[in-house]
Design a protein around this motif. Structure first.
Motif, PDB file in Angstrom:
ATOM      1  N   GLU A   1       0.966  -1.340  -0.189  1.00 46.39           N
ATOM      2  CA  GLU A   1       0.279  -0.470  -0.095  1.00 46.39           C
ATOM      3  C   GLU A   1       0.471   1.022  -0.480  1.00 46.39           C
ATOM      4  O   GLU A   1       0.889   2.159  -0.773  1.00 46.39           O
ATOM      5  CB  GLU A   1      -0.896   0.236   1.232  1.00 46.39           C
ATOM      6  CG  GLU A   1      -1.546  -1.261   0.823  1.00 46.39           C
ATOM      7  CD  GLU A   1      -2.844  -0.859   2.866  1.00 46.39           C
ATOM      8  OE1 GLU A   1      -2.922   0.222   3.553  1.00 46.39           O
ATOM      9  OE2 GLU A   1      -3.644  -1.966   2.537  1.00 46.39           O
ATOM     10  N   ALA A   2       2.167   1.367   0.130  1.00 48.72           N
ATOM     11  CA  ALA A   2       3.127   2.347   0.697  1.00 48.72           C
ATOM     12  C   ALA A   2       3.898   3.149  -0.784  1.00 48.72           C
ATOM     13  O   ALA A   2       3.868   3.752  -1.163  1.00 48.72           O
ATOM     14  CB  ALA A   2       4.360   1.631   1.879  1.00 48.72           C
ATOM     15  N   ILE A   3       4.343   1.191  -1.129  1.00 50.08           N
ATOM     16  CA  ILE A   3       5.409   1.661  -2.265  1.00 50.08           C
ATOM     17  C   ILE A   3       4.781   1.352  -3.417  1.00 50.08           C
ATOM     18  O   ILE A   3       5.049   2.210  -4.305  1.00 50.08           O
ATOM     19  CB  ILE A   3       5.985   0.781  -2.010  1.00 50.08           C
ATOM     20  CG1 ILE A   3       5.763  -0.625  -2.841  1.00 50.08           C
ATOM     21  CG2 ILE A   3       7.122   0.198  -1.051  1.00 50.08           C
ATOM     22  CD1 ILE A   3       6.472  -2.093  -2.983  1.00 50.08           C
ATOM     23  N   LEU A   4       3.262   1.083  -4.257  1.00 50.83           N
ATOM     24  CA  LEU A   4       3.316   0.696  -5.265  1.00 50.83           C
ATOM     25  C   LEU A   4       2.903   2.423  -5.842  1.00 50.83           C
ATOM     26  O   LEU A   4       2.504   2.524  -7.216  1.00 50.83           O
ATOM     27  CB  LEU A   4       1.610   0.117  -5.308  1.00 50.83           C
ATOM     28  CG  LEU A   4       2.238  -1.245  -5.264  1.00 50.83           C
ATOM     29  CD1 LEU A   4       1.110  -2.346  -4.915  1.00 50.83           C
ATOM     30  CD2 LEU A   4       3.288  -1.650  -6.787  1.00 50.83           C
ATOM     31  N   PRO A   5       1.697   3.128  -5.366  1.00 54.91           N
ATOM     32  CA  PRO A   5       1.722   4.365  -5.427  1.00 54.91           C
ATOM     33  C   PRO A   5       2.898   5.253  -5.467  1.00 54.91           C
ATOM     34  O   PRO A   5       3.392   6.285  -6.993  1.00 54.91           O
ATOM     35  CB  PRO A   5       0.883   5.021  -3.820  1.00 54.91           C
ATOM     36  CG  PRO A   5       0.180   3.850  -3.429  1.00 54.91           C
ATOM     37  CD  PRO A   5       1.140   2.944  -3.799  1.00 54.91           C
ATOM     38  N   PHE A   6       3.894   4.920  -4.926  1.00 55.11           N
ATOM     39  CA  PHE A   6       5.591   5.852  -5.505  1.00 55.11           C
ATOM     40  C   PHE A   6       5.705   5.515  -6.724  1.00 55.11           C
ATOM     41  O   PHE A   6       6.553   6.333  -7.821  1.00 55.11           O
ATOM     42  CB  PHE A   6       6.007   5.817  -3.943  1.00 55.11           C
ATOM     43  CG  PHE A   6       7.916   6.058  -4.203  1.00 55.11           C
ATOM     44  CD1 PHE A   6       7.463   7.317  -3.847  1.00 55.11           C
ATOM     45  CD2 PHE A   6       8.934   4.654  -4.186  1.00 55.11           C
ATOM     46  CE1 PHE A   6       8.872   7.925  -4.408  1.00 55.11           C
ATOM     47  CE2 PHE A   6       9.944   5.551  -4.481  1.00 55.11           C
ATOM     48  CZ  PHE A   6      10.144   6.742  -4.188  1.00 55.11           C
ATOM     49  N   LEU A   7       5.778   3.730  -6.777  1.00 65.44           N
ATOM     50  CA  LEU A   7       6.811   3.675  -7.733  1.00 65.44           C
ATOM     51  C   LEU A   7       6.223   3.856  -9.125  1.00 65.44           C
ATOM     52  O   LEU A   7       6.186   3.749 -10.531  1.00 65.44           O
ATOM     53  CB  LEU A   7       6.678   1.576  -8.065  1.00 65.44           C
ATOM     54  CG  LEU A   7       7.946   1.533  -6.832  1.00 65.44           C
ATOM     55  CD1 LEU A   7       7.495   0.451  -6.298  1.00 65.44           C
ATOM     56  CD2 LEU A   7       8.888   2.094  -7.365  1.00 65.44           C
ATOM     57  N   LEU A   8       4.903   4.402  -8.680  1.00 62.64           N
ATOM     58  CA  LEU A   8       3.500   4.328 -10.162  1.00 62.64           C
ATOM     59  C   LEU A   8       3.517   5.852 -10.549  1.00 62.64           C
ATOM     60  O   LEU A   8       3.143   5.799 -12.087  1.00 62.64           O
ATOM     61  CB  LEU A   8       2.216   3.508 -10.045  1.00 62.64           C
ATOM     62  CG  LEU A   8       2.026   2.296  -9.776  1.00 62.64           C
ATOM     63  CD1 LEU A   8       0.498   1.606  -9.183  1.00 62.64           C
ATOM     64  CD2 LEU A   8       2.428   1.367 -10.880  1.00 62.64           C
ATOM     65  N   ARG A   9       3.942   6.622  -9.814  1.00 64.61           N
ATOM     66  CA  ARG A   9       3.891   7.900  -9.236  1.00 64.61           C
ATOM     67  C   ARG A   9       4.583   8.117 -10.950  1.00 64.61           C
ATOM     68  O   ARG A   9       6.026   7.906 -11.026  1.00 64.61           O
ATOM     69  CB  ARG A   9       4.504   8.424  -8.282  1.00 64.61           C
ATOM     70  CG  ARG A   9       4.531   9.749  -8.483  1.00 64.61           C
ATOM     71  CD  ARG A   9       4.525  10.997  -7.662  1.00 64.61           C
ATOM     72  NE  ARG A   9       4.061  10.661  -6.123  1.00 64.61           N
ATOM     73  CZ  ARG A   9       4.753   9.940  -5.080  1.00 64.61           C
ATOM     74  NH1 ARG A   9       5.977  10.625  -4.370  1.00 64.61           N
ATOM     75  NH2 ARG A   9       4.247   9.473  -3.421  1.00 64.61           N
ATOM     76  N   THR A  10       4.700   9.294 -12.490  1.00 68.68           N
ATOM     77  CA  THR A  10       5.404   9.610 -12.545  1.00 68.68           C
ATOM     78  C   THR A  10       6.508  10.747 -12.160  1.00 68.68           C
ATOM     79  O   THR A  10       6.014  11.370 -11.680  1.00 68.68           O
ATOM     80  CB  THR A  10       4.659  10.790 -14.266  1.00 68.68           C
ATOM     81  OG1 THR A  10       3.055  10.434 -14.857  1.00 68.68           O
ATOM     82  CG2 THR A  10       5.222  11.419 -14.886  1.00 68.68           C
TER      83      THR A  10
END
Length: 282
Positions: free
Chosen positions: A271-280
């Protein structure tokens, strides 16, 4: 979806690693995940499956001396941070990975931070989970004992050290079927214990954290620091100080998670890392 198990020979060292395939159409760089003491790449499997679901390829090696990777005699492999960083460079080069996102956790996972500082052009973004990030970080007594002359050589031959250490970092009970995987190298050969003893003895944490603390003050790539708040060995204040001194760094708390977030509660890590990795990246 499945995590594949592979081996790769790089010079005289054989690496064992786990991998998931990415979506080639997404053009996302692979994610390299580095474990801490005394875990293995097996600890990342829950994170890797989530990465694969979102189109990321991912690689989680067992460090040399750990898991199913080679356990060379210390006369041929120094087990120092420099030796590990050089071996990691050769491993990634042999795999053809010239750019990646890097996720590191724990003691010895900190070698990944040193590697990033020495190879910044290879890193797209960086995730740090409960690792020694400032010179105030200290190796806990439970791990210090593993590197003591004579006593450490005895302690590291006990497979139950895996249970005591992995469960000691946050207080959670690790499933028996998972402990079986972590214990297996110690049950198969005394080489696993000797390698762990050498790695702890040569961790050189003061020098490593000094390099990390100073080097990241000039870091310009995106950094996410996710911190298990039940960590019994590395206080949250270390993460706060690191983020305050590091440009482009952001901090997220992981409630009810200990020193080994990917083992204690991998869903919260995802939940923490996926939005960060997906962010442009701008």
């Amino acid at each position: 979806m499945a995590v594949q198990e592979k081996t790769l020979t790089c010079g005289q060292l054989e690496w064992f690693y786990r991998a998931v395939e990415g979506d080639t159409a997404s053009n996302r760089v692979p994610v390299v995940l580095l474990h801490g003491l005394p875990a293995t790449g097996y600890s990342w499997r829950g994170v890797m499956l989530a990465l694969e679901e979102w189109g990321f390829g991912a690689i989680a090696p067992d460090w040399i001396g750990f898991g199913s990777s080679a356990k060379p005699d210390r006369r041929t492999f120094a087990y120092t941070p420099d030796a590990y960083a050089t071996a990691l460079e050769t491993f990634l080069t042999t795999l053809g990975i010239d750019r990646c996102s890097l996720i590191v956790q724990g003691f010895i996972g900190s070698v990944g931070l040193q590697y990033a500082l020495r190879h910044p052009d290879q890193i797209e973004r960086l995730v740090i989970l409960n690792a020694p990030v400032t010179s105030r970080a200290k190796l806990p007594w439970k791990m210090q004992q593993l590197g003591l002359p004579l006593a450490g050589e005895m302690f590291t031959q006990d497979p139950l050290l895996v249970d005591r250490t992995l469960e000691g970092g946050g207080g959670y009970v690790v499933k028996d079927e998972d402990l079986d995987v972590y214990r297996r190298p110690f049950l198969k050969s005394s080489d696993a214990g000797r390698a762990l003893f050498a790695a702890v003895q040569n961790l050189r944490l003061p020098q490593a954290t000094a390099e990390i603390e100073q080097g990241f003050q000039a870091w310009t790539k995106p950094v996410l620091v996710g911190w298990g708040m039940r960590d019994r060995w590395l206080p949250f204040s270390l993460a706060e100080a690191f983020v305050q001194a590091t440009p482009e760094a952001e901090l997220i708390q992981l409630p009810d998670v200990g020193h080994y977030p990917q083992i204690d509660w991998f869903d919260k890590v995802n939940e923490a890392i996926l939005p960060f990795l997906l962010r442009t990246v701008i």
